[in-house]
Design a protein around this motif. Structure first.
Motif, short mmCIF file in Angstrom:
data_model
loop_
_atom_site.label_atom_id
_atom_site.label_comp_id
_atom_site.label_asym_id
_atom_site.label_seq_id
_atom_site.Cartn_x
_atom_site.Cartn_y
_atom_site.Cartn_z
N HIS A 15 6.75 -2.60 -9.73
CA HIS A 15 7.54 -2.16 -8.57
C HIS A 15 7.49 -0.64 -8.39
CE1 HIS A 15 9.98 -6.04 -9.45
NE2 HIS A 15 8.98 -6.29 -8.64
N HIS A 16 7.56 0.10 -9.51
CA HIS A 16 7.50 1.58 -9.40
C HIS A 16 6.16 2.02 -8.84
CE1 HIS A 16 11.23 3.19 -11.02
NE2 HIS A 16 11.26 2.14 -11.83
N ALA A 18 4.00 0.26 -7.07
CA ALA A 18 3.82 -0.20 -5.68
C ALA A 18 4.66 0.67 -4.74
CB ALA A 18 4.23 -1.67 -5.57
N ALA A 19 5.83 1.07 -5.19
CA ALA A 19 6.68 1.94 -4.35
C ALA A 19 5.99 3.28 -4.11
CB ALA A 19 8.04 2.14 -5.01
N PRO A 46 8.63 -9.42 -3.94
CA PRO A 46 8.87 -8.04 -3.52
C PRO A 46 10.34 -7.60 -3.64
CG PRO A 46 8.50 -9.41 -1.59
CD PRO A 46 8.35 -10.30 -2.76
N LEU A 49 10.87 -4.52 -5.58
CA LEU A 49 10.30 -3.34 -4.91
C LEU A 49 11.24 -2.86 -3.82
CD1 LEU A 49 7.97 -1.41 -4.07
CD2 LEU A 49 7.04 -3.32 -2.72
N TYR A 50 11.75 -3.80 -3.02
CA TYR A 50 12.65 -3.43 -1.91
C TYR A 50 13.92 -2.78 -2.47
CZ TYR A 50 9.68 -6.59 0.87
OH TYR A 50 8.62 -7.22 1.49
N LEU A 52 14.28 -1.17 -5.29
CA LEU A 52 13.94 0.15 -5.83
C LEU A 52 13.83 1.17 -4.70
CD1 LEU A 52 12.94 1.85 -8.32
CD2 LEU A 52 10.62 1.12 -7.68
N ILE A 53 13.13 0.80 -3.64
CA ILE A 53 12.97 1.74 -2.52
C ILE A 53 14.32 2.03 -1.87
CG2 ILE A 53 11.96 2.05 -0.23
CD1 ILE A 53 9.49 0.51 -1.23
N LEU A 141 2.25 -5.82 3.25
CA LEU A 141 2.56 -6.32 1.91
C LEU A 141 2.45 -7.84 1.95
CD1 LEU A 141 5.81 -4.29 1.04
CD2 LEU A 141 3.45 -3.71 0.45
N LEU A 201 1.19 -8.36 -3.99
CA LEU A 201 2.11 -8.25 -5.13
C LEU A 201 2.22 -9.63 -5.76
CD1 LEU A 201 4.97 -6.24 -3.34
CD2 LEU A 201 2.99 -5.32 -4.55
N TYR A 242 -1.40 -5.71 -7.12
CA TYR A 242 -0.42 -5.23 -8.08
C TYR A 242 0.08 -6.45 -8.85
CZ TYR A 242 -0.61 -0.55 -6.20
OH TYR A 242 -1.05 0.70 -5.85
#
Ligand code: 6PG
Length: 262
Positions: A15-16, A18-19, A46, A49-50, A52-53, A141, A201, A242
């Protein structure tokens, strides 16, 4: 596997990375063209990831220049637990200063034919065309199902061969038509393949067999079956994978297994 393969010990590292890649591509698009047209994937992969962002990257991109779209949507209301829009809104979009008029959800609450027409109309004028009739998104994505589906393009679907359709409805015939999620709206392969960048992903042991299969079949002259949706991705732009270690477990050659291990 076609494209750049990044493998991570843990989903959090995926996730990091990909972000960071998404933000780099966003800054590049905004610098070069004044906007970043980003298509979000559905499914569970995802979500991290979402989140984290949404939590950590509010300051790291000019979100006022970002336009959000969806690769597919279940035909359910926007507040339904199966809604891809709901997941993205709760984890990310509600935490970022993206103008609401720039968040283009697929209307899962409309009758599918109307939702398709609405999204087709949207794609008629954005994102900008730069070389023909297809919209060119800066980044799409995608997740991958363990059967090799992408977005809501499933193996054996005739939609995989329709070249002039940008968006269409899909009925998952293995589900009862009254079951939520049995009907979906999806972007089609021509749109996916016209993206500047595709990021796949894929995490979890349940995806290992499919990744092993597509890698193995790449080395064979002719696959003994019609290509799977994931095998029909031939993006004009770049394609990047990823993966976490569990999903990559079946990639048996040193090149595939550890090309860019992190
Ligand atoms: C969806 C997605 C779908 C998803 C894959 C993988 O709406 O569900 O578009 O294509 O990416 O099914 O799903 P998971 O990430 O939940 O494994």
């Amino acid at each position: 596997m076609q494209g750049e393969v990044h493998i991570f010990e843990q989903p959090a590292q995926l996730h990091h990375a990909a972000a960071e890649r998404l933000l780099d591509l966003g800054r590049e698009a905004i610098k070069q063209r004044g906007a970043f047209h980003l298509v979000l994937s559905g499914g569970s992969t995802p979500a991290g990831l979402y989140q984290l962002i949404g939590e950590q990257h509010r300051q790291d991109l000019d979100w006022s220049r970002v336009h959000i779209y969806f690769g597919d949507e279940r035909c359910v209301p926007a507040d339904h637990e199966m809604s891809n829009y709901r997941m993205a809104r709760e984890l990310m979009l509600s935490r970022l200063p993206i103008p609401s008029v720039q968040v283009h959800a697929i209307s899962g609450d409309l009758p599918p034919a109307l939702a398709v027409g609405e999204y087709r109309d949207l794609l008629e004028h954005q994102p900008p065309r730069d070389d023909g009739p297809l919209p060119r998104f800066d980044l799409i994505l995608l997740g991958m199902g363990d059967d090799g589906h992408i977005a809501s393009l499933f193996p054996g679907s005739e939609l995989l061969y329709r070249r002039k359709v940008l968006v269409d409805e899909v009925h998952l015939d293995h589900l009862d038509a009254r079951q939520p999620g049995s009907r979906r709206i999806t972007l089609t392969l021509p749109v996916l393949n016209h993206a500047r960048h595709l990021m796949l992903l894929v995490s979890g042991a349940s995806k290992a067999a499919m990744l092993e299969r597509i890698t193995r079949e790449e080395g064979e002259d002719k696959a003994p079956h019609a290509p799977l949706p994931i095998q029909m991705l031939q993006p004009l732009g770049g394609m990047e994978w990823y993966l976490d270690r569990d999903a990559a477990a079946g990639l048996n050659s040193p090149h595939e297994r550890d090309p860019l291990s992190h």
